[in-house]
Motif scaffolding. Structure first.
Motif, PDB file in Angstrom:
ATOM      1  N   GLN A  83       0.653  -1.176   0.062  1.00  0.00           N
ATOM      2  CA  GLN A  83       0.077  -0.260   0.110  1.00  0.00           C
ATOM      3  C   GLN A  83       0.934   1.120  -0.128  1.00  0.00           C
ATOM      4  O   GLN A  83       1.737   1.283   0.706  1.00  0.00           O
ATOM      5  CB  GLN A  83      -0.805   0.068   1.027  1.00  0.00           C
ATOM      6  N   GLN A  84       0.500   2.194  -0.648  1.00  0.00           N
ATOM      7  CA  GLN A  84       1.130   3.678  -0.812  1.00  0.00           C
ATOM      8  C   GLN A  84       2.514   3.746  -1.152  1.00  0.00           C
ATOM      9  O   GLN A  84       3.294   4.479  -0.682  1.00  0.00           O
ATOM     10  CB  GLN A  84       0.808   4.171   0.725  1.00  0.00           C
ATOM     11  N   ASN A  85       2.968   2.892  -2.053  1.00  0.00           N
ATOM     12  CA  ASN A  85       4.316   2.983  -2.606  1.00  0.00           C
ATOM     13  C   ASN A  85       3.889   3.680  -3.774  1.00  0.00           C
ATOM     14  O   ASN A  85       3.716   3.027  -5.057  1.00  0.00           O
ATOM     15  CB  ASN A  85       4.891   1.539  -3.097  1.00  0.00           C
ATOM     16  N   SER A  86       3.922   4.806  -3.701  1.00  0.00           N
ATOM     17  CA  SER A  86       3.213   5.798  -5.013  1.00  0.00           C
ATOM     18  C   SER A  86       4.143   6.157  -5.932  1.00  0.00           C
ATOM     19  O   SER A  86       3.717   6.608  -6.991  1.00  0.00           O
ATOM     20  CB  SER A  86       2.693   6.886  -4.040  1.00  0.00           C
ATOM     21  N   VAL A  87       5.420   6.079  -6.025  1.00  0.00           N
ATOM     22  CA  VAL A  87       6.242   6.280  -7.029  1.00  0.00           C
ATOM     23  C   VAL A  87       6.321   5.247  -7.965  1.00  0.00           C
ATOM     24  O   VAL A  87       6.129   5.435  -9.521  1.00  0.00           O
ATOM     25  CB  VAL A  87       7.829   6.708  -6.424  1.00  0.00           C
ATOM     26  N   SER A  88       6.608   4.104  -8.056  1.00  0.00           N
ATOM     27  CA  SER A  88       6.798   3.035  -8.821  1.00  0.00           C
ATOM     28  C   SER A  88       5.539   1.881  -8.801  1.00  0.00           C
ATOM     29  O   SER A  88       4.830   1.900  -9.787  1.00  0.00           O
ATOM     30  CB  SER A  88       8.008   2.252  -8.642  1.00  0.00           C
ATOM     31  N   SER A 104      -2.962  -8.254  -2.198  1.00  0.00           N
ATOM     32  CA  SER A 104      -3.764  -6.954  -2.091  1.00  0.00           C
ATOM     33  C   SER A 104      -2.633  -5.759  -2.501  1.00  0.00           C
ATOM     34  O   SER A 104      -1.810  -5.613  -1.825  1.00  0.00           O
ATOM     35  CB  SER A 104      -4.496  -6.671  -1.006  1.00  0.00           C
ATOM     36  N   SER A 105      -3.123  -4.853  -3.454  1.00  0.00           N
ATOM     37  CA  SER A 105      -2.311  -3.828  -4.000  1.00  0.00           C
ATOM     38  C   SER A 105      -3.076  -2.609  -3.745  1.00  0.00           C
ATOM     39  O   SER A 105      -4.223  -2.560  -4.708  1.00  0.00           O
ATOM     40  CB  SER A 105      -1.642  -3.932  -5.124  1.00  0.00           C
ATOM     41  N   GLY A 106      -3.108  -1.681  -3.002  1.00  0.00           N
ATOM     42  CA  GLY A 106      -3.894  -0.441  -3.062  1.00  0.00           C
ATOM     43  C   GLY A 106      -3.111   0.900  -2.714  1.00  0.00           C
ATOM     44  O   GLY A 106      -2.166   0.819  -2.075  1.00  0.00           O
ATOM     45  N   SER A 107      -3.643   1.796  -3.656  1.00  0.00           N
ATOM     46  CA  SER A 107      -2.863   3.174  -3.249  1.00  0.00           C
ATOM     47  C   SER A 107      -1.615   3.278  -3.512  1.00  0.00           C
ATOM     48  O   SER A 107      -0.718   3.961  -3.055  1.00  0.00           O
ATOM     49  CB  SER A 107      -3.271   3.827  -1.956  1.00  0.00           C
ATOM     50  N   ASN A 108      -0.994   2.458  -4.343  1.00  0.00           N
ATOM     51  CA  ASN A 108       0.255   2.436  -5.229  1.00  0.00           C
ATOM     52  C   ASN A 108       0.079   3.350  -6.514  1.00  0.00           C
ATOM     53  O   ASN A 108      -1.017   4.003  -7.062  1.00  0.00           O
ATOM     54  CB  ASN A 108       0.708   1.170  -5.596  1.00  0.00           C
ATOM     55  N   PHE A 109       1.396   3.186  -7.184  1.00  0.00           N
ATOM     56  CA  PHE A 109       1.157   3.829  -8.731  1.00  0.00           C
ATOM     57  C   PHE A 109       0.758   2.980  -9.361  1.00  0.00           C
ATOM     58  O   PHE A 109      -0.549   2.865  -9.949  1.00  0.00           O
ATOM     59  CB  PHE A 109       2.524   4.381  -9.132  1.00  0.00           C
ATOM     60  N   THR A 110       1.418   1.855  -9.877  1.00  0.00           N
ATOM     61  CA  THR A 110       0.611   0.580 -10.717  1.00  0.00           C
ATOM     62  C   THR A 110       0.536  -0.471  -9.560  1.00  0.00           C
ATOM     63  O   THR A 110       1.342  -0.684  -8.724  1.00  0.00           O
ATOM     64  CB  THR A 110       1.459   0.083 -11.581  1.00  0.00           C
ATOM     65  N   GLY A 111      -0.580  -1.269  -9.647  1.00  0.00           N
ATOM     66  CA  GLY A 111      -1.007  -2.294  -8.489  1.00  0.00           C
ATOM     67  C   GLY A 111       0.063  -3.566  -8.661  1.00  0.00           C
ATOM     68  O   GLY A 111       0.846  -3.903  -7.823  1.00  0.00           O
ATOM     69  N   TYR A 112      -0.103  -3.851  -9.714  1.00  0.00           N
ATOM     70  CA  TYR A 112       0.975  -4.990 -10.110  1.00  0.00           C
ATOM     71  C   TYR A 112       1.492  -5.039 -11.574  1.00  0.00           C
ATOM     72  O   TYR A 112       0.860  -4.520 -12.652  1.00  0.00           O
ATOM     73  CB  TYR A 112       0.119  -6.425 -10.205  1.00  0.00           C
ATOM     74  N   PHE A 113       2.775  -5.489 -11.882  1.00  0.00           N
ATOM     75  CA  PHE A 113       3.485  -5.458 -13.019  1.00  0.00           C
ATOM     76  C   PHE A 113       4.170  -6.647 -13.078  1.00  0.00           C
ATOM     77  O   PHE A 113       5.027  -7.102 -12.299  1.00  0.00           O
ATOM     78  CB  PHE A 113       4.612  -4.299 -13.232  1.00  0.00           C
ATOM     79  N   LEU A 114       3.715  -7.586 -13.967  1.00  0.00           N
ATOM     80  CA  LEU A 114       3.963  -8.712 -14.149  1.00  0.00           C
ATOM     81  C   LEU A 114       4.920  -8.975 -15.781  1.00  0.00           C
ATOM     82  O   LEU A 114       4.023  -8.852 -16.650  1.00  0.00           O
ATOM     83  CB  LEU A 114       2.989  -9.946 -14.027  1.00  0.00           C
TER      84      LEU A 114
END
Length: 244
Positions: A83-88, A104-114
Motif C-alpha cells: 500500500q501507498q508505494n506511490s512512485v513505482s 492486495s495492492s492499494g493506493s500505489n502507482f501501478t498495482g501489479y506489473f508482471l
C-alpha cells in the motif's frame, strides 16, 4: 529472511545480495512475515526463483523510487499486502514466469506489473493511480478484482488470458487486451472507458457481463476479433463498437 521489521531505512528495505558490494541480487531466496515501511527506496528486492510469503510493504520508494515488493522471474509472491508505494508501484516481477496469488495492492502507482508468461490469481488491485494489473505477453489473470484504479483495471498483452475477474469504477477501461488474447467470464461495470477493449485483432471475448461503462465492448478500428455470448446493458455510449 523471516519475522522482522525494516522501517525508515534511507534506501531499499531488504536487498538480498551475493556480493559484499551489493552488486548482484541473489536468486532462490525466501522471505516471510516481513514488515517494510517508509523506506526511501523499495521495500523488498529479490532475484529470480524466490519466494515471498505474508509480507507487508507500505509507503516505500518515496525518496528514490522503487516497488513495495520487486522480484525477478520464476518467483512466487503469496498472501502479501502493498500500500501507498506511490512512485513505482506495489508489486512487480521484472522477469518471466512469476506468480502472484492472494495479494492486495492499494493506493500505489501501478498495482501489479508482471513480466511475460506469469500468472496472477485471487488478487485485489484498488485505488492505484495508474493501472491496477499490468501484464506482459502470455500471462494469465484469474479470479482478481480491480476497482477505482486511475487507468485500466486490467491490461493484458499479446497472448494473455483474463478470466473470472471483476473490473469496476476504473478511470480507463475495465479490461484491455492487445492481440491474441482471451477474455472470458468477467464482470466489468461502471468503468470510464470500455468495459472490455480489444486493442488489436485476433482476440476472443466470450461470456462477459459489461454494464454501465461508456462502451460495453469496444473493438473499434480492429478486425478479426471473435465476440460471442456477452451481455451488455446500460452502457452510456454504445453496448458494442465494431469497425465498419
Amino acid at each position: 529472511v523471516c519475522n522482522g521489521s525494516i522501517v525508515n531505512w534511507p534506501s531499499t528495505g531488504v536487498v538480498v545480495t551475493n556480493a559484499p558490494s551489493g552488486g548482484f541480487v541473489s536468486v532462490n531466496c525466501q522471505c516471510e512475515r516481513l514488515r517494510l515501511t517508509g523506506n526511501g527506496g523499495g521495500g523488498l528486492l529479490l532475484g529470480g526463483g524466490s519466494s515471498v510469503i505474508a509480507c507487508l510493504a507500505v509507503s516505500n520508494g518515496l525518496v528514490s523510487g522503487g516497488y513495495g515488493i520487486l522480484v525477478s522471474g520464476q518467483s512466487t509472491v503469496k498472501d502479501c499486502v502493498a500500500q501507498q508505494n506511490s512512485v513505482s508501484g506495489g508489486f512487480a516481477s521484472m522477469g518471466p514466469g512469476s506468480v502472484f496469488v492472494g495479494c492486495s495492492s492499494g493506493s500505489n502507482f501501478t498495482g501489479y506489473f508482471l513480466g511475460g508468461g506469469g500468472r496472477i490469481s485471487d488478487c485485489v488491485a484498488a485505488f492505484n493511480s495508474s493501472r491496477g494489473i499490468d501484464t506482459g505477453p502470455g500471462c494469465s489473470v484469474s479470479g482478481c478484482a480491480a476497482f477505482y484504479n486511475g487507468s485500466d483495471g486490467i491490461f493484458i498483452a499479446e497472448g494473455g488470458t483474463v478470466k473470472d475477474c471483476t473490473a469496476k469504477w476504473n478511470g480507463g477501461d475495465g479490461i484491455e487486451g492487445t492481440t491474441h488474447c482471451y477474455a472470458m467470464g468477467n464482470t466489468c461495470d461502471g468503468n470510464t472507458g470500455a468495459g472490455i477493449r480489444a486493442g488489436s485483432g485476433s482476440n476472443r471475448i466470450d461470456s462477459n457481463s459489461v454494464t454501465a461503462n461508456a462502451t460495453g465492448i469496444d473493438c473499434g478500428g480492429t478486425v478479426d476479433n471473435f465476440v460471442i455470448r456477452n451481455s451488455a446493458h446500460a452502457n452510456t455510449v454504445s453496448p458494442f463498437n465494431f469497425p465498419a
